[in-house]
Design a protein around this motif. Structure first.
Motif, short mmCIF file in Angstrom:
data_model
loop_
_atom_site.label_atom_id
_atom_site.label_comp_id
_atom_site.label_asym_id
_atom_site.label_seq_id
_atom_site.Cartn_x
_atom_site.Cartn_y
_atom_site.Cartn_z
N PHE A 40 -9.32 -17.47 -2.72
CA PHE A 40 -9.72 -18.48 -2.34
C PHE A 40 -8.82 -19.23 -1.17
CE2 PHE A 40 -12.07 -18.96 -6.10
CZ PHE A 40 -13.58 -19.15 -5.78
N GLN A 41 -7.24 -18.62 -1.21
CA GLN A 41 -6.18 -18.94 -0.28
C GLN A 41 -6.87 -18.29 0.70
OE1 GLN A 41 -3.07 -19.45 -3.05
NE2 GLN A 41 -2.07 -20.48 -0.83
N GLY A 42 -7.73 -17.15 1.43
CA GLY A 42 -8.19 -16.94 2.32
C GLY A 42 -6.62 -15.29 2.30
N PRO A 43 -7.33 -14.41 2.71
CA PRO A 43 -7.35 -12.55 2.80
C PRO A 43 -5.57 -12.48 3.29
CG PRO A 43 -7.99 -13.21 4.90
CD PRO A 43 -8.06 -14.70 4.10
N GLU A 44 -4.17 -14.05 4.07
CA GLU A 44 -3.32 -13.87 3.92
C GLU A 44 -2.59 -13.91 2.57
OE1 GLU A 44 -4.56 -15.93 6.08
OE2 GLU A 44 -5.02 -14.10 7.60
N ALA A 45 -3.21 -14.86 1.58
CA ALA A 45 -2.54 -15.08 0.81
C ALA A 45 -2.66 -14.01 -0.11
CB ALA A 45 -3.32 -16.88 -0.11
N MET A 46 -4.30 -13.74 -0.37
CA MET A 46 -4.70 -12.79 -1.59
C MET A 46 -3.56 -11.28 -1.00
SD MET A 46 -5.74 -12.34 -3.87
CE MET A 46 -6.13 -11.24 -5.22
N ASP A 47 -3.49 -11.07 0.03
CA ASP A 47 -2.98 -9.56 0.21
C ASP A 47 -1.68 -9.48 -0.31
OD1 ASP A 47 -5.62 -8.71 1.00
OD2 ASP A 47 -5.50 -8.37 3.51
N GLY A 48 -1.38 -10.98 0.71
CA GLY A 48 0.31 -11.59 0.04
C GLY A 48 0.58 -10.96 -1.14
N TYR A 49 -0.11 -11.39 -1.55
CA TYR A 49 0.20 -11.67 -3.32
C TYR A 49 0.37 -10.02 -3.77
CZ TYR A 49 -0.75 -12.01 -8.46
OH TYR A 49 -0.65 -12.25 -10.20
N ALA A 50 -0.77 -9.45 -3.43
CA ALA A 50 -0.91 -7.76 -4.18
C ALA A 50 1.11 -7.14 -3.32
CB ALA A 50 -2.14 -6.93 -3.13
N VAL A 51 0.98 -8.03 -2.80
CA VAL A 51 2.32 -7.28 -1.59
C VAL A 51 3.64 -7.37 -2.75
CG1 VAL A 51 4.29 -6.85 0.48
CG2 VAL A 51 1.81 -6.35 0.99
N PHE A 52 3.35 -8.52 -3.21
CA PHE A 52 4.41 -9.35 -3.89
C PHE A 52 4.83 -8.97 -5.24
CE2 PHE A 52 4.51 -12.22 -7.79
CZ PHE A 52 5.87 -12.91 -7.50
N LEU A 53 3.52 -8.58 -5.98
CA LEU A 53 3.57 -7.74 -7.11
C LEU A 53 4.57 -6.78 -6.94
CD1 LEU A 53 -0.33 -7.95 -8.97
CD2 LEU A 53 1.95 -8.88 -9.61
N LYS A 54 4.10 -5.44 -5.94
CA LYS A 54 4.46 -3.82 -4.92
C LYS A 54 6.04 -4.46 -5.19
CE LYS A 54 0.54 -2.26 -3.50
NZ LYS A 54 -0.09 -2.43 -2.16
N GLU A 55 6.26 -5.37 -4.85
CA GLU A 55 7.73 -5.12 -4.56
C GLU A 55 8.73 -6.16 -5.46
OE1 GLU A 55 7.75 -7.44 -0.65
OE2 GLU A 55 7.65 -5.62 0.69
N LEU A 56 7.98 -6.90 -6.24
CA LEU A 56 9.02 -7.08 -7.60
C LEU A 56 9.78 -6.08 -8.35
CD1 LEU A 56 8.36 -10.26 -9.21
CD2 LEU A 56 6.94 -9.25 -10.56
N GLY A 57 11.15 -6.37 -8.62
CA GLY A 57 12.39 -6.59 -9.12
C GLY A 57 12.78 -5.61 -7.94
N TYR A 58 12.40 -5.29 -6.25
CA TYR A 58 13.37 -4.31 -5.95
C TYR A 58 13.73 -6.20 -5.03
CZ TYR A 58 13.30 -1.29 -1.30
OH TYR A 58 13.80 -0.62 -0.70
N PRO A 59 15.36 -5.41 -4.52
CA PRO A 59 16.35 -3.40 -5.06
C PRO A 59 16.43 -2.89 -5.82
CG PRO A 59 17.24 -5.06 -3.40
CD PRO A 59 16.45 -5.80 -3.97
N VAL A 60 16.49 -4.29 -7.39
CA VAL A 60 17.21 -3.55 -8.80
C VAL A 60 16.79 -2.55 -8.50
CG1 VAL A 60 17.86 -4.63 -10.78
CG2 VAL A 60 18.23 -6.25 -9.28
N LEU A 61 14.94 -2.33 -8.68
CA LEU A 61 14.40 -1.31 -9.07
C LEU A 61 13.05 -0.87 -8.49
CD1 LEU A 61 11.93 -3.04 -12.33
CD2 LEU A 61 14.23 -1.68 -12.17
N PRO A 62 13.39 0.28 -8.56
CA PRO A 62 12.35 1.10 -7.39
C PRO A 62 11.19 -0.30 -6.72
CG PRO A 62 12.09 2.56 -8.98
CD PRO A 62 13.29 0.89 -8.75
N GLU A 63 10.37 0.89 -5.53
CA GLU A 63 9.17 -0.41 -5.24
C GLU A 63 8.08 0.43 -6.26
OE1 GLU A 63 7.40 -0.90 -1.55
OE2 GLU A 63 9.13 -1.10 -0.78
N TYR A 64 7.21 -1.03 -6.82
CA TYR A 64 6.45 -0.09 -7.65
C TYR A 64 7.28 -0.85 -9.07
CZ TYR A 64 2.69 0.63 -3.86
OH TYR A 64 2.41 1.15 -2.79
N GLY A 65 8.24 -0.50 -8.93
CA GLY A 65 9.31 -0.47 -10.56
C GLY A 65 8.49 -1.32 -11.10
#
Lengths: 227, 251
Positions: A40-65
């Motif tokens: 409901f916040q729009g495409p940027e927020a939704m797609d950005g949230y997906a990127v955030f999940l993929k990068e969570l923990g980076y660089p301590v853990l690898p991407e998608y870690g």
């Protein structure tokens, strides 16, 4: 360890494992619902949230870690939950022996009677859901990493949206009986908690249903559209 | 009133049973359900037949003998009532009544409506007692018990071991019985020493006897003639989990 294995042999031990894995899965279901509302916040927020999940923990853990750790933990929880349920069901089925000619089922709730088959239906739905929105295998027009777009196109099909609504309805029903049962299974017996455990479970289940239904309903009502 | 009965008849535990239909004519509404069966049995006996076997003893709702499933409900349609205290005014003229024994692997049918409930005795033998030196009765009030705890212990102790909880449970679980028999000891000071080990031993025996497991339907509580609450089950679960965490032998 020996104690834990002996406990697992008992019905109470298996149910405790179902309760703990169930709590983990319910936590995920809640987080997933909150994430969905980014639509409901729009495409940027939704797609950005997906990127955030993929990068969570980076660089301590690898991407998608973190994402894969969560996926493996959830898969393990589903496995434990289903295996214990299956073993308990087998034992209970054997325990009845001959069936009643006449059985009055009004003494137990619809939610409690549908736990086992409801669980199987939810599992099949999750498989479909992953093929639909994660891998895109059964999606008509899937584009990698364009989460907002994929969801809107996916739910523009009315049968797909209706199927999702039925599935989250089944999930809410399963969670209602499961969430209040957790208190009993894990031995919470404070009268103050016992009094509110059913309303609490009902409130949370309704909240989850509304939260999940909002996205397909939003697409069908034309509130969520392609930019 | 005149009724039609469909009664489960089974010669022995190994024989296969079936439903037989009987007419129960001239039943008065002040008869108990068992009086009505007595009436039918008198006629069967007079005609040279084998009377319907059912268990009964006190006929005042406190011994737990007279269990049967009446029209799909353990102990019949009247709440918090055993079959012997169910009166025929709960039925009306022309009714069809299905009468079945408790159905559970752990409760084999001995004959007709009589089942063997020795599995309950073995659950009690596993831990449903307190190991103390017996002797003269202790002084009343020598050990103070808080009133709320005494009430909860007493409510659990009201269990008459009839087996309706098992009969009604879709899983044929005896967790309500086991929980009540553990709770009437775990709420009083005398029951504390062996509390966790008792819970573990009783649940393990419950499982070994072939009862199913609780899925929180609550059907047991609905049919219990003594109105025992499912909350006792959660206390039993807690004690068993605690036994494991604190290293008390559970197997």
């Amino acid at each position: 360890m020996r104690q834990a294995l002996t406990l697992y042999r008992s019905s109470v031990g298996k149910k405790a494992l179902m309760a703990v894995s169930g709590i983990l899965l319910a936590g995920f279901v809640l987080a997933h619902m909150l994430g969905n509302l980014k639509m409901f916040q729009g495409p940027e927020a939704m797609d950005g949230y997906a990127v955030f999940l993929k990068e969570l923990g980076y660089p301590v853990l690898p991407e998608y870690g973190v994402l894969w750790i969560a996926r493996i933990a959830l898969l393990a929880a589903v496995g434990i939950h289903a295996l214990a349920a299956f073993q308990l069901w087998q034992k209970s089925r054997a325990a009845r022996g001959a069936a009643y000619r006449k059985e009055d089922s009004q003494v137990f709730s619809y939610a409690s009677r549908t736990m086992r088959w409801g669980g199987v239906i939810i599992l099949l739905f999750v498989v479909y859901h992953i093929l639909h929105f994660t891998t895109g295998t059964v999606h008509s027009d899937f584009e990698y990493a364009s989460v907002y777009r994929n969801v809107v196109i996916g739910f523009q099909s009315v049968p797909v949206s209706l199927f999702y609504l039925v599935a989250v309805g089944a999930l809410a029903l399963h969670l209602y009986h499961g969430l209040w049962s957790v208190f009993s299974t894990l031995g919470v017996q404070n009268p103050k908690v016992t009094r509110i455990r059913r309303p609490l479970a009902a409130g949370l289940s309704i909240l989850l249903f509304v939260g999940y239904a909002a996205v397909p309903v939003g697409v069908m009502a034309g509130i969520l559209t392609l930019p | 009133m005149d009724l039609t009965l469909h009664v489960w008849r089974q010669e022995t535990s190994s024989a296969s049973g079936s439903f037989q239909t009987y007419k129960a004519a001239g039943v008065s509404d002040s008869m108990s359900f068992l009086d009505m069966l007595d009436l039918v049995n008198e006629r069967i006996t007079r005609d040279g037949g084998d009377p319907i076997a059912f268990e009964h003893d006190c006929r005042e709702g406190i011994c737990g003998s007279c269990g049967m499933v009446i029209n799909g409900i353990a102990h019949g349609p009247h709440k918090m009532t055993t079959a012997c205290q169910l009166h025929m005014r709960s039925f009306s003229d022309g009714d069809e009544i299905w009468i079945e024994p408790w159905r559970a692997k752990a409760f084999p049918v001995l004959k007709d409506l009589v089942v063997e409930r020795a599995a309950f005795d073995r659950i009690i033998q596993a831990g449903g007692y307190i190991s103390v030196r017996t002797g003269s009765a202790p002084d009343a009030n020598a050990i103070a018990v808080p009133k709320p705890d005494a009430d909860l212990a007493f409510d659990a102790a009201a269990c008459i071991g009839c087996g309706a909880c098992v009969a009604a449970c879709p899983n044929a679980s005896a967790m309500l019985f086991t929980a009540a028999k553990a709770a009437h000891l775990s709420y009083v000071p005398q029951g504390q020493t062996e509390r966790l080990g008792r819970a573990a031993a009783m649940v393990m025996t419950h499982d070994e006897e072939g009862f199913g497991n609780c899925t929180n339907h609550g059907a047991c509580q609905e049919v219990c003639p003594k109105g025992i609450s499912v909350n006792y089950i959660s206390r039993l679960n807690r004690d068993l989990l605690k036994a494991t965490l604190t290293g008390i032998s559970v197997g």
